[in-house]
Design a protein around this motif. Sequence first.
Motif, PDB file in Angstrom:
ATOM      1  N   LEU A   1      60.936   3.099  57.684  1.00 46.61           N
ATOM      2  CA  LEU A   1      59.906   2.062  57.566  1.00 46.61           C
ATOM      3  C   LEU A   1      59.251   2.096  56.183  1.00 46.61           C
ATOM      4  CD1 LEU A   1      58.252   2.377  61.096  1.00 46.61           C
ATOM      5  CD2 LEU A   1      59.715   0.505  60.281  1.00 46.61           C
ATOM      6  N   LEU A   2      58.996   3.301  55.687  1.00 48.01           N
ATOM      7  CA  LEU A   2      58.404   3.435  54.350  1.00 48.01           C
ATOM      8  C   LEU A   2      59.364   2.930  53.271  1.00 48.01           C
ATOM      9  CD1 LEU A   2      56.664   6.931  54.624  1.00 48.01           C
ATOM     10  CD2 LEU A   2      55.560   4.695  54.516  1.00 48.01           C
ATOM     11  N   VAL A   3      60.651   3.233  53.439  1.00 45.98           N
ATOM     12  CA  VAL A   3      61.664   2.762  52.485  1.00 45.98           C
ATOM     13  C   VAL A   3      61.739   1.237  52.505  1.00 45.98           C
ATOM     14  CG1 VAL A   3      64.154   2.672  52.052  1.00 45.98           C
ATOM     15  CG2 VAL A   3      63.050   4.856  52.427  1.00 45.98           C
ATOM     16  N   SER A   4      61.670   0.659  53.676  1.00 47.90           N
ATOM     17  CA  SER A   4      61.719  -0.799  53.788  1.00 47.90           C
ATOM     18  C   SER A   4      60.559  -1.446  53.041  1.00 47.90           C
ATOM     19  CB  SER A   4      61.696  -1.223  55.267  1.00 47.90           C
ATOM     20  OG  SER A   4      62.831  -0.726  55.949  1.00 47.90           O
ATOM     21  N   TYR A   5      59.378  -0.833  53.150  1.00 52.10           N
ATOM     22  CA  TYR A   5      58.231  -1.368  52.416  1.00 52.10           C
ATOM     23  C   TYR A   5      58.457  -1.255  50.910  1.00 52.10           C
ATOM     24  CZ  TYR A   5      53.527  -2.106  50.663  1.00 52.10           C
ATOM     25  OH  TYR A   5      52.442  -2.581  49.962  1.00 52.10           O
TER      26      TYR A   5
ATOM     27  N   TYR B   1      44.356   9.110  48.724  1.00 52.95           N
ATOM     28  CA  TYR B   1      42.986   9.398  48.280  1.00 52.95           C
ATOM     29  C   TYR B   1      42.681   8.690  46.954  1.00 52.95           C
ATOM     30  CZ  TYR B   1      38.908  11.991  46.667  1.00 52.95           C
ATOM     31  OH  TYR B   1      37.658  12.324  46.195  1.00 52.95           O
ATOM     32  N   ALA B   2      43.648   8.739  46.025  1.00 53.29           N
ATOM     33  CA  ALA B   2      43.429   8.148  44.692  1.00 53.29           C
ATOM     34  C   ALA B   2      43.394   6.628  44.741  1.00 53.29           C
ATOM     35  CB  ALA B   2      44.519   8.619  43.735  1.00 53.29           C
ATOM     36  N   GLN B   3      44.280   6.026  45.582  1.00 50.85           N
ATOM     37  CA  GLN B   3      44.394   4.564  45.628  1.00 50.85           C
ATOM     38  C   GLN B   3      43.463   3.940  46.666  1.00 50.85           C
ATOM     39  OE1 GLN B   3      48.513   3.525  46.360  1.00 50.85           O
ATOM     40  NE2 GLN B   3      49.176   4.101  44.304  1.00 50.85           N
ATOM     41  N   LYS B   4      42.987   4.777  47.594  1.00 48.07           N
ATOM     42  CA  LYS B   4      42.268   4.253  48.771  1.00 48.07           C
ATOM     43  C   LYS B   4      43.154   3.243  49.509  1.00 48.07           C
ATOM     44  CE  LYS B   4      38.470   6.497  47.729  1.00 48.07           C
ATOM     45  NZ  LYS B   4      38.990   7.245  46.571  1.00 48.07           N
ATOM     46  N   ASP B   5      44.458   3.481  49.428  1.00 42.45           N
ATOM     47  CA  ASP B   5      45.439   2.553  49.986  1.00 42.45           C
ATOM     48  C   ASP B   5      46.801   3.237  49.913  1.00 42.45           C
ATOM     49  OD1 ASP B   5      46.669   0.321  51.010  1.00 42.45           O
ATOM     50  OD2 ASP B   5      46.168  -1.011  49.350  1.00 42.45           O
ATOM     51  N   TRP B   6      47.827   2.563  50.462  1.00 42.44           N
ATOM     52  CA  TRP B   6      49.202   3.037  50.313  1.00 42.44           C
ATOM     53  C   TRP B   6      50.000   1.963  49.585  1.00 42.44           C
ATOM     54  CZ3 TRP B   6      51.726   7.457  50.433  1.00 42.44           C
ATOM     55  CH2 TRP B   6      53.122   7.443  50.436  1.00 42.44           C
ATOM     56  N   PHE B   7      49.941   1.973  48.267  1.00 43.87           N
ATOM     57  CA  PHE B   7      50.686   1.059  47.414  1.00 43.87           C
ATOM     58  C   PHE B   7      50.500  -0.407  47.842  1.00 43.87           C
ATOM     59  CE2 PHE B   7      52.855   5.158  47.208  1.00 43.87           C
ATOM     60  CZ  PHE B   7      52.939   5.368  45.835  1.00 43.87           C
ATOM     61  N   GLY B   8      49.273  -0.769  48.159  1.00 40.67           N
ATOM     62  CA  GLY B   8      48.955  -2.153  48.501  1.00 40.67           C
ATOM     63  C   GLY B   8      49.287  -2.562  49.917  1.00 40.67           C
ATOM     64  N   MET B   9      49.644  -1.619  50.780  1.00 40.00           N
ATOM     65  CA  MET B   9      50.046  -1.958  52.151  1.00 40.00           C
ATOM     66  C   MET B   9      48.886  -2.488  52.983  1.00 40.00           C
ATOM     67  SD  MET B   9      51.982   0.391  55.045  1.00 40.00           S
ATOM     68  CE  MET B   9      53.462   0.719  54.096  1.00 40.00           C
ATOM     69  N   SER B  10      47.667  -2.110  52.631  1.00 36.79           N
ATOM     70  CA  SER B  10      46.506  -2.535  53.430  1.00 36.79           C
ATOM     71  C   SER B  10      46.307  -4.047  53.406  1.00 36.79           C
ATOM     72  CB  SER B  10      45.241  -1.838  52.922  1.00 36.79           C
ATOM     73  OG  SER B  10      45.314  -0.461  53.166  1.00 36.79           O
ATOM     74  N   ALA B  11      46.865  -4.714  52.415  1.00 37.19           N
ATOM     75  CA  ALA B  11      46.769  -6.174  52.373  1.00 37.19           C
ATOM     76  C   ALA B  11      47.569  -6.805  53.507  1.00 37.19           C
ATOM     77  CB  ALA B  11      47.280  -6.697  51.024  1.00 37.19           C
TER      78      ALA B  11
ATOM     79  N   PHE C   1      61.366  -1.250  49.278  1.00 33.75           N
ATOM     80  CA  PHE C   1      62.375  -2.215  48.840  1.00 33.75           C
ATOM     81  C   PHE C   1      61.844  -3.645  48.842  1.00 33.75           C
ATOM     82  CE2 PHE C   1      66.209   0.605  50.245  1.00 33.75           C
ATOM     83  CZ  PHE C   1      65.873   1.507  49.250  1.00 33.75           C
ATOM     84  N   GLY C   2      60.970  -3.939  49.795  1.00 33.99           N
ATOM     85  CA  GLY C   2      60.436  -5.292  49.883  1.00 33.99           C
ATOM     86  C   GLY C   2      59.317  -5.576  48.899  1.00 33.99           C
ATOM     87  N   ASN C   3      58.732  -4.518  48.312  1.00 31.71           N
ATOM     88  CA  ASN C   3      57.558  -4.713  47.456  1.00 31.71           C
ATOM     89  C   ASN C   3      57.674  -3.962  46.125  1.00 31.71           C
ATOM     90  OD1 ASN C   3      55.427  -6.074  49.437  1.00 31.71           O
ATOM     91  ND2 ASN C   3      56.530  -4.500  50.580  1.00 31.71           N
ATOM     92  N   ILE C   4      58.895  -3.709  45.700  1.00 32.85           N
ATOM     93  CA  ILE C   4      59.080  -2.857  44.520  1.00 32.85           C
ATOM     94  C   ILE C   4      58.485  -3.485  43.260  1.00 32.85           C
ATOM     95  CG2 ILE C   4      61.402  -3.721  43.931  1.00 32.85           C
ATOM     96  CD1 ILE C   4      62.026  -0.667  43.352  1.00 32.85           C
ATOM     97  N   ALA C   5      58.548  -4.807  43.160  1.00 35.54           N
ATOM     98  CA  ALA C   5      57.966  -5.466  41.980  1.00 35.54           C
ATOM     99  C   ALA C   5      56.453  -5.287  41.958  1.00 35.54           C
ATOM    100  CB  ALA C   5      58.325  -6.948  41.970  1.00 35.54           C
ATOM    101  N   LYS C   6      55.825  -5.387  43.124  1.00 45.51           N
ATOM    102  CA  LYS C   6      54.374  -5.223  43.214  1.00 45.51           C
ATOM    103  C   LYS C   6      53.966  -3.772  42.959  1.00 45.51           C
ATOM    104  CE  LYS C   6      52.380  -5.258  47.300  1.00 45.51           C
ATOM    105  NZ  LYS C   6      51.837  -5.747  48.586  1.00 45.51           N
ATOM    106  N   ILE C   7      54.770  -2.833  43.467  1.00 41.95           N
ATOM    107  CA  ILE C   7      54.455  -1.407  43.291  1.00 41.95           C
ATOM    108  C   ILE C   7      54.615  -1.018  41.824  1.00 41.95           C
ATOM    109  CG2 ILE C   7      55.201   0.941  43.868  1.00 41.95           C
ATOM    110  CD1 ILE C   7      55.992  -0.187  46.641  1.00 41.95           C
ATOM    111  N   GLY C   8      55.703  -1.479  41.211  1.00 45.08           N
ATOM    112  CA  GLY C   8      55.906  -1.269  39.781  1.00 45.08           C
ATOM    113  C   GLY C   8      56.095   0.183  39.389  1.00 45.08           C
ATOM    114  N   SER C   9      56.083   0.428  38.074  1.00 42.43           N
ATOM    115  CA  SER C   9      56.252   1.761  37.519  1.00 42.43           C
ATOM    116  C   SER C   9      54.908   2.246  36.959  1.00 42.43           C
ATOM    117  CB  SER C   9      57.300   1.720  36.404  1.00 42.43           C
ATOM    118  OG  SER C   9      57.487   2.985  35.830  1.00 42.43           O
ATOM    119  N   PRO C  10      54.552   3.524  37.151  1.00 37.84           N
ATOM    120  CA  PRO C  10      55.356   4.625  37.704  1.00 37.84           C
ATOM    121  C   PRO C  10      55.239   4.774  39.216  1.00 37.84           C
ATOM    122  CG  PRO C  10      53.288   5.496  36.901  1.00 37.84           C
ATOM    123  CD  PRO C  10      53.244   4.012  36.623  1.00 37.84           C
ATOM    124  N   GLY C  11      54.496   3.861  39.884  1.00 40.33           N
ATOM    125  CA  GLY C  11      54.276   3.996  41.323  1.00 40.33           C
ATOM    126  C   GLY C  11      55.554   4.120  42.119  1.00 40.33           C
TER     127      GLY C  11
END
Length: 424
Positions: A318-322, A375-385, A324-334
């Motif tokens: 499930l984490l991998v699917s997220y 803790y640093a992001q207060k989120d998981w790579f934008g998943m809370s949206a 692959f589906g959002n790699i552009a939004k996650i970007g580098s180095p995330g």
Amino acid sequence: MEAYGKILLIAMPAFLLLVLFEKWYGWRKGHDTVRNNDMISSLSSGVTNVTKDVLGISVAIISYEWLVDKIAIFHVQATWLVYLIAFISLDFAGYWVHRISHEYNLFWNNHIIHHSSEEFNLACALRQSVSVFLKIFALFLLPAAFFGVPGQVIAVVAPLHLFAQFWYHTQHIGKMGVLEKIIVTPSHHRVHHAINPEYLDRNYGQIFIFWDKLFGTFQAEMPNVPPVYGVTRPVQTWNPIKINFIHLWLLMKDAWYAENWKDKFRIWFMPLGWRPADVAERFPVYKIKDVYHFDKYDPKVSTGLAAWSWVQMVVMLLLVSYLFGNIAKIGSPGMFWYGTIIFLSIYAYTELLDRSRYAVVWELLKNGLALSIIYAQKDWFGMSAILPFASSFLAAYFSISTVVCAWWVYKISLESNKVSDLTA
């Protein structure tokens, strides 16, 4: 990378369903060819490979576009003909890269993972390498470059060519009549994966079998020689990341211990299996001599541990699917931090399947890194949206995962100590 990730969002669930269907079909027919731990290892290996590809962690020695620019004589215009030439050229290149991987020590490390399963099933098709950092594939695409096939066409056809190699990894389909003369069938590929002396280093073709017949590497499956699968130097682990580098590690040790300086250098390009005589004598490596009488790797795990391993793998998928589906939004180095967590996750739960006490160390590394990111992001790579409580849920999961892994390691340690006391 983004386009390939989108393709994988469709391909991964399809492959998983087919693997589970084969498991059910084999059970229904009384010929189950899919062991649970082996399946988890194979599926996890597939994830490591596609994650590496999506992250783009490899470099081509020569780019295909450079070849086209330098040697193209023709520029085929007909659309269907361009794709046909691309497909046949990819298969020709695949044959030679595949053959080289089997014939030379250095390149075998890039391919051992695919043969490491001691079963033959659809899941083992997903055992693909993460140890290829320098790609030589483009060197064998000379026919396509000669006809000026655009790089964009190769990029479209290559995943289709790869996915088309999935279906024939099965023991449930017999010989297929006239197709045996044209394409690679399950029968042909069972021969390729077998360690029987009669079958070793045969049938390198990926889609078309006529390359093997043309270059003298064809062998038909014989009814009186049932294929036995795996590698002659068994890997003895479910950890796909370890398997990817197990042969390289052996070569490095052999080069280090070799007394002759010539041997230190030539070992890398000698035929597969060659070792310096002095090293082989001092540091023997177990090799299967009788393929019909050896114990398959199968450390016993409880039903509970097997179930927990599936939980770990499903969460990882499930984490991998997220990703692959959002790699552009996650970007580098995330995306590279994300990839590190995926690799650590697979390393940890497959170590646990191996009953290794070090599994808890890898689990702590993975969960510590994941919790630090939350803790640093207060989120998981934008998943809370998308899922408002995603970061809280994942924080709880990573925390619980550490405790559960530690508990299983404690139980494994107790069992090992009891065995030691009984044998003392």
